[in-house]
Design a protein around this motif. Structure first.
Motif, PDB file in Angstrom:
ATOM      1  N   GLY A   1      -6.734   1.886  -1.867  1.00 23.38           N
ATOM      2  CA  GLY A   1      -8.025   2.225  -1.284  1.00 23.38           C
ATOM      3  C   GLY A   1      -8.069   2.116   0.232  1.00 23.38           C
ATOM      4  O   GLY A   1      -9.143   1.942   0.810  1.00 23.38           O
ATOM      5  N   GLY A   2      -6.926   2.188   0.882  1.00 22.13           N
ATOM      6  CA  GLY A   2      -6.877   2.114   2.340  1.00 22.13           C
ATOM      7  C   GLY A   2      -6.741   0.707   2.891  1.00 22.13           C
ATOM      8  O   GLY A   2      -6.721   0.515   4.103  1.00 22.13           O
ATOM      9  N   ALA A   3      -6.640  -0.287   2.022  1.00 22.81           N
ATOM     10  CA  ALA A   3      -6.489  -1.668   2.493  1.00 22.81           C
ATOM     11  C   ALA A   3      -5.064  -1.952   2.964  1.00 22.81           C
ATOM     12  O   ALA A   3      -4.839  -2.852   3.771  1.00 22.81           O
ATOM     13  CB  ALA A   3      -6.863  -2.651   1.384  1.00 22.81           C
ATOM     14  N   ASN A   4      -4.098  -1.192   2.448  1.00 25.21           N
ATOM     15  CA  ASN A   4      -2.693  -1.379   2.801  1.00 25.21           C
ATOM     16  C   ASN A   4      -2.050  -0.025   3.056  1.00 25.21           C
ATOM     17  O   ASN A   4      -2.592   1.007   2.688  1.00 25.21           O
ATOM     18  CB  ASN A   4      -1.924  -2.061   1.665  1.00 25.21           C
TER      19      ASN A   4
ATOM     20  N   HIS B   1      14.201   0.326   4.712  1.00 25.53           N
ATOM     21  CA  HIS B   1      13.458  -0.032   3.504  1.00 25.53           C
ATOM     22  C   HIS B   1      11.982   0.297   3.638  1.00 25.53           C
ATOM     23  O   HIS B   1      11.488   0.569   4.729  1.00 25.53           O
ATOM     24  CB  HIS B   1      13.617  -1.530   3.208  1.00 25.53           C
ATOM     25  N   VAL B   2      11.309   0.234   2.506  1.00 23.50           N
ATOM     26  CA  VAL B   2       9.862   0.426   2.454  1.00 23.50           C
ATOM     27  C   VAL B   2       9.202  -0.946   2.547  1.00 23.50           C
ATOM     28  O   VAL B   2       9.649  -1.910   1.913  1.00 23.50           O
ATOM     29  CB  VAL B   2       9.439   1.128   1.143  1.00 23.50           C
ATOM     30  N   TYR B   3       8.144  -1.009   3.343  1.00 21.07           N
ATOM     31  CA  TYR B   3       7.361  -2.237   3.497  1.00 21.07           C
ATOM     32  C   TYR B   3       5.903  -1.932   3.166  1.00 21.07           C
ATOM     33  O   TYR B   3       5.418  -0.832   3.422  1.00 21.07           O
ATOM     34  CB  TYR B   3       7.441  -2.756   4.933  1.00 21.07           C
ATOM     35  N   LEU B   4       5.223  -2.930   2.605  1.00 19.43           N
ATOM     36  CA  LEU B   4       3.784  -2.862   2.357  1.00 19.43           C
ATOM     37  C   LEU B   4       3.119  -3.695   3.441  1.00 19.43           C
ATOM     38  O   LEU B   4       3.430  -4.886   3.583  1.00 19.43           O
ATOM     39  CB  LEU B   4       3.435  -3.403   0.971  1.00 19.43           C
ATOM     40  N   ALA B   5       2.235  -3.087   4.198  1.00 20.95           N
ATOM     41  CA  ALA B   5       1.567  -3.795   5.289  1.00 20.95           C
ATOM     42  C   ALA B   5       0.059  -3.754   5.080  1.00 20.95           C
ATOM     43  O   ALA B   5      -0.488  -2.754   4.600  1.00 20.95           O
ATOM     44  CB  ALA B   5       1.924  -3.154   6.626  1.00 20.95           C
ATOM     45  N   ALA B   6      -0.578  -4.850   5.438  1.00 21.52           N
ATOM     46  CA  ALA B   6      -2.038  -4.891   5.410  1.00 21.52           C
ATOM     47  C   ALA B   6      -2.574  -4.086   6.592  1.00 21.52           C
ATOM     48  O   ALA B   6      -1.968  -4.064   7.662  1.00 21.52           O
ATOM     49  CB  ALA B   6      -2.526  -6.332   5.493  1.00 21.52           C
ATOM     50  N   LYS B   7      -3.694  -3.419   6.389  1.00 22.69           N
ATOM     51  CA  LYS B   7      -4.288  -2.592   7.439  1.00 22.69           C
ATOM     52  C   LYS B   7      -4.583  -3.409   8.698  1.00 22.69           C
ATOM     53  O   LYS B   7      -4.414  -2.926   9.811  1.00 22.69           O
ATOM     54  CB  LYS B   7      -5.564  -1.934   6.917  1.00 22.69           C
ATOM     55  N   ASP B   8      -4.936  -4.679   8.510  1.00 19.54           N
ATOM     56  CA  ASP B   8      -5.265  -5.521   9.662  1.00 19.54           C
ATOM     57  C   ASP B   8      -4.029  -6.175  10.292  1.00 19.54           C
ATOM     58  O   ASP B   8      -4.153  -6.926  11.260  1.00 19.54           O
ATOM     59  CB  ASP B   8      -6.289  -6.585   9.280  1.00 19.54           C
TER      60      ASP B   8
ATOM     61  N   SER C   1      -2.077  -8.439   9.015  1.00 17.59           N
ATOM     62  CA  SER C   1      -1.889  -9.847   8.666  1.00 17.59           C
ATOM     63  C   SER C   1      -0.641 -10.110   7.819  1.00 17.59           C
ATOM     64  O   SER C   1      -0.070 -11.196   7.894  1.00 17.59           O
ATOM     65  CB  SER C   1      -3.132 -10.391   7.949  1.00 17.59           C
ATOM     66  N   THR C   2      -0.224  -9.145   7.012  1.00 13.70           N
ATOM     67  CA  THR C   2       0.964  -9.348   6.171  1.00 13.70           C
ATOM     68  C   THR C   2       1.826  -8.089   6.150  1.00 13.70           C
ATOM     69  O   THR C   2       1.326  -6.968   6.245  1.00 13.70           O
ATOM     70  CB  THR C   2       0.589  -9.685   4.710  1.00 13.70           C
ATOM     71  N   THR C   3       3.129  -8.309   6.028  1.00 12.86           N
ATOM     72  CA  THR C   3       4.092  -7.231   5.835  1.00 12.86           C
ATOM     73  C   THR C   3       5.093  -7.719   4.799  1.00 12.86           C
ATOM     74  O   THR C   3       5.752  -8.744   5.008  1.00 12.86           O
ATOM     75  CB  THR C   3       4.824  -6.879   7.147  1.00 12.86           C
TER      76      THR C   3
END
Length: 174
Positions: A15-18, A30-37, A39-41
């Motif tokens: 929903g656009g959060a990440n 590699h692929v990373y998941l990041a928070a929109k703000d 704060s986390t990767t």
């Protein structure tokens, strides 16, 4: 002195959060998941190999699909990994199909156009269901081409690597 890899493919998920993005920050692409703000990767694809392409996610954004060739630079296969980064990527391409595979995922990642070939097998395109890789429909019939090709590749093709020193190996075939 420095190489900068421009990454212009960002896939928004949850929903656009990440968002998912590719980076070589860990030594491999590699692929990373990041928070929109910011704060986390979290690393998503965890193996000692570069991913070749980030293809998409499933409908729930729980799985990401990528192509990679972790054991053989002359081939490429479809893998899926959990977007939360848990566990190793799973190979989706069947083990009995060595060679080069390309995929175009439908939105939601349930179906894909799959094209497969190898040195002695002409390209075949199918519509497959994911993640089972069950063929739903074959779009190309290469029977006549295989018959015409058979005399030309009657001798077995051998793929090998050559150590050229300094930790460098080259792929070859004969």
């Amino acid at each position: 002195e420095t190489w900068l890899d421009v990454v212009d493919t960002v896939r928004w998920v949850r929903g656009g959060a990440n968002f998912l993005w590719t980076s070589e920050r860990g030594g491999w692409r590699h692929v990373y998941l990041a928070a929109k703000d910011g704060s986390t990767t979290t690393p998503v694809t965890r193996f000692d190999a570069d991913i070749l392409q980030l293809l998409g996610t499933d409908a729930t954004d729980q799985w990401v699909y990528v192509t990679a060739s972790p054991t053989d630079a002359t081939a490429s296969y479809l893998y899926r990994a959990r977007t939360n980064g848990e566990g190793a990527p799973e190979r989706v391409t069947p083990a009995d199909q060595p060679g080069t595979h390309t995929y175009r995922l439908a939105p939601g990642g349930r179906l894909a156009f799959h094209t497969w070939s190898r040195f002695d097998v002409p390209p075949t395109t199918d519509v497959v269901e994911l993640p089972s890789h069950r063929v739903l429909r074959t779009l190309t019939d290469t029977t006549a081409l295989r018959v015409a090709l058979a005399p030309l590749v009657a001798t077995p093709v051998e793929f090998f690597t050559v150590d050229v020193g300094g930790g460098v190996t080259l792929d070859g075939w004969m």
